[in-house]
Design a protein around this motif. Structure first.
Motif, PDB file in Angstrom:
ATOM      1  N   CYS A 287      31.274  12.112  10.140  1.00 52.31           N
ATOM      2  CA  CYS A 287      31.064  10.742   9.669  1.00 52.31           C
ATOM      3  C   CYS A 287      29.570  10.429   9.541  1.00 52.31           C
ATOM      4  O   CYS A 287      29.131   9.800   8.572  1.00 52.31           O
ATOM      5  N   THR A 288      28.799  10.871  10.513  1.00 54.88           N
ATOM      6  CA  THR A 288      27.356  10.639  10.493  1.00 54.88           C
ATOM      7  C   THR A 288      26.705  11.311   9.294  1.00 54.88           C
ATOM      8  O   THR A 288      25.761  10.787   8.694  1.00 54.88           O
ATOM      9  N   THR A 289      27.255  12.470   8.917  1.00 55.67           N
ATOM     10  CA  THR A 289      26.673  13.254   7.830  1.00 55.67           C
ATOM     11  C   THR A 289      27.039  12.730   6.453  1.00 55.67           C
ATOM     12  O   THR A 289      26.191  12.657   5.558  1.00 55.67           O
ATOM     13  N   VAL A 290      28.320  12.356   6.258  1.00 55.63           N
ATOM     14  CA  VAL A 290      28.794  12.102   4.888  1.00 55.63           C
ATOM     15  C   VAL A 290      28.987  10.627   4.560  1.00 55.63           C
ATOM     16  O   VAL A 290      29.114  10.282   3.373  1.00 55.63           O
ATOM     17  N   LEU A 291      28.999   9.749   5.558  1.00 55.61           N
ATOM     18  CA  LEU A 291      29.249   8.339   5.273  1.00 55.61           C
ATOM     19  C   LEU A 291      27.956   7.533   5.322  1.00 55.61           C
ATOM     20  O   LEU A 291      27.064   7.823   6.124  1.00 55.61           O
ATOM     21  N   PRO A 292      27.855   6.505   4.486  1.00 55.73           N
ATOM     22  CA  PRO A 292      26.731   5.578   4.635  1.00 55.73           C
ATOM     23  C   PRO A 292      26.715   4.998   6.047  1.00 55.73           C
ATOM     24  O   PRO A 292      27.758   4.873   6.698  1.00 55.73           O
ATOM     25  N   LYS A 293      25.544   4.631   6.513  1.00 54.47           N
ATOM     26  CA  LYS A 293      25.378   4.188   7.900  1.00 54.47           C
ATOM     27  C   LYS A 293      26.370   3.096   8.279  1.00 54.47           C
ATOM     28  O   LYS A 293      26.994   3.145   9.358  1.00 54.47           O
ATOM     29  N   TYR A 294      26.563   2.119   7.410  1.00 59.00           N
ATOM     30  CA  TYR A 294      27.386   0.979   7.780  1.00 59.00           C
ATOM     31  C   TYR A 294      28.862   1.195   7.476  1.00 59.00           C
ATOM     32  O   TYR A 294      29.670   0.286   7.657  1.00 59.00           O
TER      33      TYR A 294
END
Length: 338
Positions: A287-294
């Motif tokens: 999630c940290t790698t592929v998703l925007p921060k928010y």
């Protein structure tokens, strides 16, 4: 319900038939529908796909819901030769190659996915002239696996109230498109909050305002679905569409999961990732790698089995209840910045 029971109900003197909604956003609800409108829906599908009397069709969906019922009605109205099999996860298992392949087969995404795991079943599926897929979203990975099919593969758009689908989107071949094409006699618009409004008088007496956020093409006819309005999470002042988060994650993992929400004293609502895996640290890293921060879930939790409806859709209401229970008892934030 078995086929003979449905045919008895279909041919009796009652002009209406009892159906039930899928229950994807709550409990399944009973709905009385007019048989003449079911016939109109069947004619629309047969005309759109160019089906002719004598063409063969396969019923591999349960007759408890509108999708299975409408396959029978299409066969009755269109003069199709209907073959029935049990509505299992592998509906083509045990079928022999036919001299004349099926002209029409309807499946849910899970059935298609399972079929593609078995070469013999895949070979049969590739022979189907028109494969229509409904009952749930077709994700990018499944669409990619179907794009080189030699015949027509379609994603459907519709609901129980529209007596199955009112539009189809091509997934295979050079005609593949992200846009749904509605049937003749169907007109579309958007509500004030961007949800699709359907006028299909042949199949539904009322104009339907859906909960599906949509975009209508510049041609004024075709459309694409962005996600359900009730799946918008308001987190820290941002509106996040659950389906968009799920779609982005599914490109990078085969782990069964779904995204839901729970109340949060600081954010208002927080995203929760429920997954059938104990490797929550791996999912957190993904999630940290592929998703925007928010868009990154505040909680990543293990479940033995994801809450799904009988038709394989995410049971969103049940998922929210489960997420709240897990967060209250064991949940620790994995994203402390959200």
């Amino acid at each position: 319900m078995d086929l003979q029971t449905f045919l008895t109900d279909w041919h009796n003197d009652n002009p209406r038939l009892l159906v039930h909604t899928s229950g994807s956003t709550g409990q399944p609800k009973p709905l009385w529908v007019e048989k003449r409108r079911m016939e109109a829906s069947a004619r629309m599908t047969c005309a759109f796909l160019g089906l002719q009397p004598g063409d063969s069709a396969l019923l591999c969906l349960p007759l408890d819901y509108i999708a299975g019922k409408m396959m029978v009605v299409r066969s009755e109205v269109g003069g199709l030769k209907l073959t029935t099999v049990d509505p299992t996860g592998h509906p083509l298992a045990g079928l022999s190659p036919q001299e004349k392949p099926f002209a029409l087969v309807a499946m849910v995404p899970l059935q298609v996915y399972n079929t593609l795991q078995v070469p013999e079943e895949t070979a049969l599926l590739r022979q189907v002239r028109h494969l229509i897929i409904g009952g749930g979203a077709v994700d990018d990975a499944l669409a990619d696996a179907l794009k080189d099919f030699p015949n027509a593969v379609w994603s459907t758009y519709g609901m129980t109230e529209t007596l199955s689908h009112i539009a189809l989107r091509r997934l295979s071949g050079p005609q593949a498109s992200p846009w749904y094409e509605p049937f003749d006699g169907v007109s579309l618009s958007l509500s004030a909050d961007g949800c699709l409004v359907i006028s299909a008088p042949h199949v539904c007496a009322d104009v339907l305002t859906t909960n599906d956020r949509a975009e209508i093409h510049s041609d004024g006819r075709r459309f694409r679905i962005l996600g359900r309005r009730d799946n918008v999470v308001c987190s820290g002042g941002l509106k996040i569409q659950i389906e968009e988060v799920e779609q982005m994650l599914r490109r990078h993992t085969d782990v069964p999961f779904l995204v839901t929400r729970c109340p949060d004293p600081r954010l208002g609502e927080a995203l929760v990732l429920l997954a059938e895996t104990t490797d929550t640290e791996g999912l957190k890293a993904l999630c940290t790698t592929v998703l925007p921060k928010y868009w990154q879930p505040r909680y990543c939790l293990t479940v033995k089995r994801l809450p799904l409806t009988e038709t394989g859709k995410p049971a969103r209401s049940e998922a929210q209840v489960l997420a709240l229970s897990l967060v209250s008892s064991t949940g620790k934030p994995v994203n402390k910045h959200r």
